[in-house]
Design a protein around this motif. Structure first.
Motif, PDB file in Angstrom:
ATOM      1  N   GLU A   1     -29.366 -15.783  41.376  1.00 43.24           N
ATOM      2  CA  GLU A   1     -29.324 -14.592  40.551  1.00 43.24           C
ATOM      3  C   GLU A   1     -29.735 -14.741  39.345  1.00 43.24           C
ATOM      4  O   GLU A   1     -28.986 -14.728  38.507  1.00 43.24           O
ATOM      5  CB  GLU A   1     -27.818 -14.504  40.728  1.00 43.24           C
ATOM      6  CG  GLU A   1     -27.286 -12.690  41.983  1.00 43.24           C
ATOM      7  CD  GLU A   1     -26.054 -12.354  41.745  1.00 43.24           C
ATOM      8  OE1 GLU A   1     -25.543 -11.983  40.487  1.00 43.24           O
ATOM      9  OE2 GLU A   1     -25.776 -12.800  43.278  1.00 43.24           O
ATOM     10  N   ASP A   2     -30.608 -13.580  39.330  1.00 44.23           N
ATOM     11  CA  ASP A   2     -30.820 -13.284  37.681  1.00 44.23           C
ATOM     12  C   ASP A   2     -31.362 -14.295  37.006  1.00 44.23           C
ATOM     13  O   ASP A   2     -30.847 -14.771  36.026  1.00 44.23           O
ATOM     14  CB  ASP A   2     -29.973 -12.571  36.819  1.00 44.23           C
ATOM     15  CG  ASP A   2     -30.481 -11.602  35.851  1.00 44.23           C
ATOM     16  OD1 ASP A   2     -31.967 -12.075  35.883  1.00 44.23           O
ATOM     17  OD2 ASP A   2     -29.782 -10.867  35.274  1.00 44.23           O
ATOM     18  N   ALA A   3     -32.274 -14.834  37.600  1.00 53.39           N
ATOM     19  CA  ALA A   3     -32.256 -16.881  37.336  1.00 53.39           C
ATOM     20  C   ALA A   3     -32.662 -17.262  36.176  1.00 53.39           C
ATOM     21  O   ALA A   3     -32.017 -18.054  34.762  1.00 53.39           O
ATOM     22  CB  ALA A   3     -33.064 -17.596  38.035  1.00 53.39           C
ATOM     23  N   VAL A   4     -33.413 -15.890  35.131  1.00 53.15           N
ATOM     24  CA  VAL A   4     -33.673 -16.767  34.248  1.00 53.15           C
ATOM     25  C   VAL A   4     -32.750 -16.132  32.792  1.00 53.15           C
ATOM     26  O   VAL A   4     -32.345 -16.830  32.102  1.00 53.15           O
ATOM     27  CB  VAL A   4     -35.293 -15.451  33.110  1.00 53.15           C
ATOM     28  CG1 VAL A   4     -35.309 -14.985  31.975  1.00 53.15           C
ATOM     29  CG2 VAL A   4     -36.640 -15.374  34.371  1.00 53.15           C
ATOM     30  N   ARG A   5     -31.640 -15.483  32.838  1.00 50.97           N
ATOM     31  CA  ARG A   5     -30.722 -15.008  31.637  1.00 50.97           C
ATOM     32  C   ARG A   5     -30.105 -16.148  32.478  1.00 50.97           C
ATOM     33  O   ARG A   5     -29.125 -16.289  31.209  1.00 50.97           O
ATOM     34  CB  ARG A   5     -30.869 -13.346  32.942  1.00 50.97           C
ATOM     35  CG  ARG A   5     -28.979 -13.400  31.020  1.00 50.97           C
ATOM     36  CD  ARG A   5     -28.664 -12.040  31.400  1.00 50.97           C
ATOM     37  NE  ARG A   5     -28.244 -12.215  33.556  1.00 50.97           N
ATOM     38  CZ  ARG A   5     -26.889 -11.928  33.035  1.00 50.97           C
ATOM     39  NH1 ARG A   5     -26.395 -12.981  32.013  1.00 50.97           N
ATOM     40  NH2 ARG A   5     -26.288 -12.503  34.466  1.00 50.97           N
TER      41      ARG A   5
END
Ligand code: CMP
Length: 140
Positions: free
Chosen positions: A80-84
């Motif tokens: 979930e929201d992997a970059v952040r």
């Protein structure tokens, strides 16, 4: 928040100290899933191409020399929201500025030998993933 992908490199300072598993465990404990992984020795051309955005920086030559100084582990991470999420668990680029409990605070040796790379946007993640992986090498 949608499930997305990011790109990670476990750098030569970490592979040299046999920290691939320890770093990967911190990524997994942060809620990221390794959906592709390979240990490679980057060529100079690959490292220069990957870091082309930093070409004009004074540290570019040293950065390339460091990245080809030993094996790296390139990974695609999903979550979930992997970059952040990945940037949170990595910590600041300079380990002196990184929060306690982050990968760089725990393991990094210096701003250059800082254990991991992670994409800084969804757009760059897609570009960086495509630099090292074919779509059929990635599987959840
Ligand atoms: P990374 O996330 O891989 O992206 C670029 C890399 O350049 C960064 O991590 C650092 O390892 C390195 N870097 C950034 N700033 C400096 C600096 N001032 N001196 C040396 N290396 C740097």
């Amino acid at each position: 928040m949608a499930t997305t992908r990011t790109f990670s490199i476990i750098k030569p300072d970490a592979t040299r100290r046999n920290l691939t598993g320890a770093v990967t465990k911190m990524l997994e404990d942060a809620g990221l899933r390794v959906v592709a992984s390979k240990r490679i020795r980057m060529t100079r051309e690959q490292a220069e191409g990957f870091y082309a955005v930093h070409r004009e920086r004074p540290f570019f030559g040293e950065l390339v020399d460091f990245m080809i100084s030993g094996p790296v582990v390139v990974q695609v991470l999903e979550g979930e929201d992997a970059v952040r999420r990945n940037r949170e668990v990595m910590g600041a680029t300079n380990p002196n500025d990184a929060d306690e409990g982050t990968i760089r605070k725990t393991f990094a040796e210096s701003i250059e030998a800082n254990t991991v790379h992670g994409s800084d946007s969804d757009e760059n993640a897609a570009t960086e993933i495509a630099f090292f992986f074919k779509e059929d090498e990635i599987t959840g």
